[in-house]
Design an enzyme around this catalytic site. Sequence first.
Site, PDB file in Angstrom:
ATOM      1  N   SER A 124       0.796  -1.181  -0.016  1.00 49.53           N
ATOM      2  CA  SER A 124      -0.020  -0.072   0.009  1.00 49.53           C
ATOM      3  C   SER A 124       0.790   1.185   0.187  1.00 49.53           C
ATOM      4  CB  SER A 124      -0.827   0.055   1.245  1.00 49.53           C
ATOM      5  OG  SER A 124      -1.557   1.267   1.196  1.00 49.53           O
ATOM      6  N   LYS A 178      -4.588  -6.428   3.738  1.00 48.89           N
ATOM      7  CA  LYS A 178      -4.466  -5.387   2.770  1.00 48.89           C
ATOM      8  C   LYS A 178      -6.037  -5.051   2.137  1.00 48.89           C
ATOM      9  CE  LYS A 178      -3.071  -2.560  -0.360  1.00 48.89           C
ATOM     10  NZ  LYS A 178      -4.014  -2.227  -1.405  1.00 48.89           N
ATOM     11  N   HIS A 181      -7.423  -3.210   4.934  1.00 49.10           N
ATOM     12  CA  HIS A 181      -7.006  -1.864   4.894  1.00 49.10           C
ATOM     13  C   HIS A 181      -7.728  -0.985   3.655  1.00 49.10           C
ATOM     14  CE1 HIS A 181      -4.324   1.112   2.376  1.00 49.10           C
ATOM     15  NE2 HIS A 181      -3.802   1.415   3.458  1.00 49.10           N
ATOM     16  N   ASN A 182      -7.888  -1.585   2.598  1.00 47.59           N
ATOM     17  CA  ASN A 182      -8.616  -0.716   1.462  1.00 47.59           C
ATOM     18  C   ASN A 182     -10.139  -0.453   2.077  1.00 47.59           C
ATOM     19  OD1 ASN A 182      -6.476  -1.306   0.224  1.00 47.59           O
ATOM     20  ND2 ASN A 182      -7.448  -1.340  -1.846  1.00 47.59           N
ATOM     21  N   GLU A 185      -9.731   2.520   4.191  1.00 45.85           N
ATOM     22  CA  GLU A 185      -9.372   3.267   3.119  1.00 45.85           C
ATOM     23  C   GLU A 185     -10.741   4.109   2.578  1.00 45.85           C
ATOM     24  OE1 GLU A 185      -6.418   2.579   0.188  1.00 45.85           O
ATOM     25  OE2 GLU A 185      -7.936   3.410  -1.379  1.00 45.85           O
TER      26      GLU A 185
HETATM   27  C1  6PG Z   1      -3.183   1.406  -1.597  1.00 45.83           C
HETATM   28  C2  6PG Z   1      -4.314   1.431  -2.466  1.00 45.83           C
HETATM   29  C3  6PG Z   1      -4.545   0.884  -3.751  1.00 45.83           C
HETATM   30  C4  6PG Z   1      -5.955   1.061  -4.557  1.00 45.83           C
HETATM   31  C5  6PG Z   1      -6.134   2.339  -4.980  1.00 45.83           C
HETATM   32  C6  6PG Z   1      -7.501   2.408  -5.833  1.00 45.83           C
HETATM   33  O1  6PG Z   1      -3.129   0.938  -0.712  1.00 45.83           O
HETATM   34  O2  6PG Z   1      -2.136   2.047  -2.256  1.00 45.83           O
HETATM   35  O3  6PG Z   1      -5.582   1.169  -1.622  1.00 45.83           O
HETATM   36  O4  6PG Z   1      -4.202  -0.507  -3.370  1.00 45.83           O
HETATM   37  O5  6PG Z   1      -5.554   0.350  -5.441  1.00 45.83           O
HETATM   38  O6  6PG Z   1      -6.299   3.333  -3.822  1.00 45.83           O
HETATM   39  O7  6PG Z   1      -8.472   1.675  -5.215  1.00 45.83           O
HETATM   40  P1  6PG Z   1      -9.931   2.104  -5.844  1.00 45.83           P
HETATM   41  O8  6PG Z   1      -9.839   2.118  -7.380  1.00 45.83           O
HETATM   42  O9  6PG Z   1     -10.689   0.834  -5.349  1.00 45.83           O
HETATM   43  O10 6PG Z   1     -10.372   3.109  -5.150  1.00 45.83           O
END
Ligand code: 6PG
Length: 478
Positions: A124, A178, A181-182, A185
């Site tokens: 990430s 991960k 994490h997302n 996010e």
């Molecule tokens: C990271 C991000 C990355 C992710 C983008 C776009 O941890 O660097 O999570 O892995 O792919 O942020 O994600 P979306 O297209 O789903 O918004």
Amino acid sequence: MADIGLIGLGTMGAALALNIAENRFDLAVWNRTGSRTSAFYDESGKLAQRITPTYTLESFVKAIRPPRAIILMLPAGRVVDDMITELDALLDPDDLIIDAGNANFHDTNRRSAGKRPFIGIGISGGEEGARSGPSVMAGGLRKYWDRVAPIFDAIAAKYKGSTCAIWAGEAGAGHFVKTVHNGIEYADMQMIADVYGIMRDGMDMNSQSIGGVFERWNAGELKSYLIEVSWKVASTRDVITGLALLDVILDKAGQKGTGQWAVIEAQQLGTPVTTMEAAVASRNLSARREERIQAELVFSPAMIGGTKMVIEIDVLERALLAAKIIGYAQGFAMISAASARFGWALPLPDIAKVWRAGCIIRSAMLNDMAAALAEAPGRNLAFAPAFADKLDATQGDLRSVVADATRAGIAVPALSASLNWFDEMRTGRGTANLIQAQRDYFGRHGFQRIDSDLADHHGPWISPDKDSQVPGTGAMNM
Ligand code: 6PG
């Protein structure tokens, strides 16, 4: 010979390759489109001396010192399986394949159960993180991770000298972490978008002043990469029109699917991640722009005569703080549930630690979260004294912000989902007694009484038609 190989020179792959070279490892690279490989090599400057560009898979494999380690930076899904099959024909039995893209952890479980040594690593930090220090979440057999850990430790972000790389557990554990994490996010981004909506539509603030608010918040408890990003994007002007760039961006959010994976998995685990769910749903709703525009014409506006909302910026800040604690608590609870379900021993405090730098959700709060999670394993993060006190001190602000926004007709999906999670969680006597009664009435599903340990009570229910007491389910009397 190269220490490691990397396949896939897209934005993240190229950045990771340069990071590896910068950390004095020799690497071979290959990309299906050869022109991308030569362009990457030409642009790699003084790092070129550590990079071997290759144009066939055979020469790529030959350029790496055995036992080989090969990183795949490819789009999730079929492409990865096809690449593994192609490589399998060329590799020695103990050569290791590392999927460092965003994979669905079920795929990583399956791939690491095969004959080919295989591990999955979540990376990430976006392009900048991959180039200068990402957060690294690895999973798979420990002995395979140990083979490549020196490289990943070297390229990972550092938080006050501690390396933001972790081996989370076997099989897909790294990609699972991960994925969470997302999910966090998505939740974090939507909460910030909610307060942006209040400031823009409720308080009539322009992008520049909203940027100023985010900048100020970034010096306080909310300090985080996503607040910093929000400050910078809100303060940017469009080079074409001279307007705030935010104001010329179409309000349809994209998504590559990791947020959906997170909420689907949370549902499977039976873990309520309401803020993440609201964030994913909100992205889906944003995509229905034409429908939203039509609906705007059908219904009368909630905010009568454009009256401004009056909310103190400090109240908004504290509301966001409360919602953020809740969003993170949901994410950590999900990791805890997966750890039990999949027989992993996911180290929650260490996961919080590797998120302190490098990754997208890095925030000042994560250091305290790591400490709170270490204090009492298994306890919900929101109940740790340090966070429970903060939540108690800020819940009133979250409540008034959600109430005011709701009254004004401004959608705050992530803030209200957080608040509702909080209110349900802190209610000892909830309303599921009615759900249980309904289930028993129409389907004889049974319920437990509060004055008995037996689980299988039924009615007897009043029959509304006959106005009489019926034994067991009412369904038979309808
Ligand atoms: C990271 C991000 C990355 C992710 C983008 C776009 O941890 O660097 O999570 O892995 O792919 O942020 O994600 P979306 O297209 O789903 O918004």
